[in-house]
Design a protein around this motif. Structure first.
Motif, short mmCIF file in Angstrom:
data_model
loop_
_atom_site.label_atom_id
_atom_site.label_comp_id
_atom_site.label_asym_id
_atom_site.label_seq_id
_atom_site.Cartn_x
_atom_site.Cartn_y
_atom_site.Cartn_z
N LYS A 1 3.13 6.23 -5.38
CA LYS A 1 2.94 6.54 -6.80
C LYS A 1 1.79 7.51 -6.99
O LYS A 1 1.87 8.43 -7.81
N GLN A 2 0.72 7.36 -6.23
CA GLN A 2 -0.40 8.30 -6.31
C GLN A 2 0.08 9.71 -5.98
O GLN A 2 -0.25 10.67 -6.67
N ALA A 3 0.88 9.82 -4.93
CA ALA A 3 1.43 11.13 -4.55
C ALA A 3 2.35 11.65 -5.65
O ALA A 3 2.29 12.83 -6.01
N GLU B 1 -6.46 5.83 3.48
CA GLU B 1 -6.49 6.09 2.05
C GLU B 1 -5.82 7.43 1.74
O GLU B 1 -5.96 8.40 2.48
N PHE B 2 -5.10 7.46 0.62
CA PHE B 2 -4.46 8.69 0.19
C PHE B 2 -5.50 9.57 -0.50
O PHE B 2 -6.37 9.08 -1.19
N GLU C 1 0.83 -1.21 0.00
CA GLU C 1 0.00 0.00 0.00
C GLU C 1 0.86 1.26 0.00
O GLU C 1 0.53 2.24 -0.68
N VAL D 1 1.94 1.87 -3.55
CA VAL D 1 0.87 2.40 -4.39
C VAL D 1 0.55 3.86 -4.03
O VAL D 1 0.38 4.71 -4.90
N GLN D 2 0.49 4.16 -2.73
CA GLN D 2 0.21 5.53 -2.32
C GLN D 2 1.35 6.47 -2.70
O GLN D 2 1.11 7.63 -3.05
N TRP E 1 2.33 11.12 -8.84
CA TRP E 1 1.60 11.54 -10.04
C TRP E 1 0.81 12.83 -9.83
O TRP E 1 0.52 13.55 -10.78
N ASN E 2 0.42 13.11 -8.60
CA ASN E 2 -0.50 14.22 -8.33
C ASN E 2 0.10 15.33 -7.48
O ASN E 2 -0.62 16.14 -6.91
N GLU F 1 -7.56 11.89 -3.04
CA GLU F 1 -7.73 11.89 -4.49
C GLU F 1 -7.31 13.23 -5.07
O GLU F 1 -7.46 14.27 -4.42
#
Length: 179
Positions: free
Chosen positions: A27-29, A85-86, A21, A24-25, A31-32, A88
């Motif tokens: 990578k979310q950070a 959860e990270f 997790e 994945v988080q 990208w955004n 959105e």
């Protein structure tokens, strides 16, 4: 031949899903991410992501080495992770630093929670946790330092309170201010 117990599997599974997790988080950070110091933090997030991915592989392979079955399916990770959860969408750089550091410390918290039971059963597996803890805490410290300002932090009640709250939970926040 050593074969790990169900308890060892459950403990290592907790670590595994949190590391997956975190990857994945991260990578979310990555990208955004928006804001000041974008490029440096963008690259630093890649370092964290790479480490989390490598650590999850190391944990899963250690589990297999002692005849335990890791489960890294997305449904399992989503159901079992202890990480919140990270957010959105786009997130400002200073917020990302705090969010990712909190998540890295959450993973190390999971590792510290299971450590003694893991060590009692299999010191070699505990050594795997030791090496991951050392590096992950170093990454958390280095990343968290981005938002720390010695003079400013020493004057802010919110920083002292955050550090005190973290200490009460057994965490060592980056650059904790001593009063």
């Amino acid at each position: 031949m050593f074969q790990g117990s169900d308890q060892l599997r459950d403990n290592m599974q907790k670590v595994l899903v949190d590391l997956i997790e975190l990857h994945v988080q991260g990578k979310q950070a990555h990208w955004n991410l928006l804001g000041s110091n974008f490029r440096d933090l963008h690259l630093q997030l890649d370092e964290i992501v790479d480490a989390a991915r490598e650590f999850s592989d190391e944990v899963a392979e250690r589990m297999r080495a002692v005849y335990l079955i890791p489960d890294g399916r997305t449904s399992t990770v989503t159901r079992e992770t202890s990480l919140p959860e990270f957010p959105e969408g786009p997130v400002e750089t200073t917020a990302v630093v705090d969010l990712i550091v909190d998540r890295m410390y959450a993973v190390t918290g999971t590792m510290r929670t299971v450590h003694d039971d893991v060590d009692d059963e299999d010191p070699t597996t505990a050594d795997v946790l030791h090496s991951i803890l050392e590096r992950l805490e170093q990454l958390a410290w280095m990343t968290g330092a981005e938002n720390r300002h010695p003079e400013k932090d020493a004057r802010q009640d919110s920083t002292r309170q955050r550090d005190e709250d973290a200490a009460a939970e057994g965490l060592d926040r980056v650059g904790a201010v001593a009063n």
